[in-house]
Design a protein around this motif. Structure first.
Motif, short mmCIF file in Angstrom:
data_model
loop_
_atom_site.label_atom_id
_atom_site.label_comp_id
_atom_site.label_asym_id
_atom_site.label_seq_id
_atom_site.Cartn_x
_atom_site.Cartn_y
_atom_site.Cartn_z
N LEU A 68 1.29 -0.82 -0.02
CA LEU A 68 -0.10 0.02 -0.19
C LEU A 68 0.94 1.39 0.15
N GLU A 108 0.69 5.41 0.49
CA GLU A 108 0.49 6.39 1.20
C GLU A 108 0.36 8.22 0.10
N VAL A 160 -4.52 6.69 0.32
CA VAL A 160 -3.96 5.03 0.32
C VAL A 160 -4.30 4.06 -1.25
N TRP A 175 -3.15 0.98 -3.86
CA TRP A 175 -2.14 -0.60 -4.33
C TRP A 175 -1.16 0.34 -5.18
#
Length: 110
Positions: free
Chosen positions: A88, A90, A95, A97
């Protein structure tokens, strides 16, 4: 011979004078050949009786079988969160993938 026939016809006409034929038009119509338009009217003028209980039962069975089929297919599809075990990232409190972010960036870079 003709006079005898005429006498018999006259006697028969006198005896049958009070009898009338009420379905004369139907007989005359049946003597003529039926046209395509008349055949179409006969087909469209049919009344169909459908028993309510068996028809409802058949419809319910079809709906239930289709429902079970789609529920089974829906359950077999893995969830998108289970499928992705990647990293993940940010960015500005959002957030993402990592794989999806890379695909999107590559699409817009071209």
């Amino acid at each position: 011979m003709k006079s005898q026939r005429k006498a018999l016809k006259k006697q028969l006409d006198n005896e049958m004078n009070h009898i009338t034929f009420s379905k004369q038009q139907e007989v005359m119509d049946s003597l003529r050949p039926i046209t395509f338009k008349q055949k179409a009217r006969l087909i469209w003028n049919k009344e169909i009786e459908l028993p309510l209980l068996p028809l409802t039962g058949i419809c319910m069975l079809i709906c239930l079988s289709l429902g079970v089929k789609y529920i089974n297919n829906y359950d077999s599809i893995p969830d998108s969160t289970e499928k992705k075990a990647g990293e993940l990232i940010e960015i500005e409190d959002y957030v993402y993938w990592k794989e999806d972010l890379e695909k999107t960036v590559m699409r817009y870079e071209d």
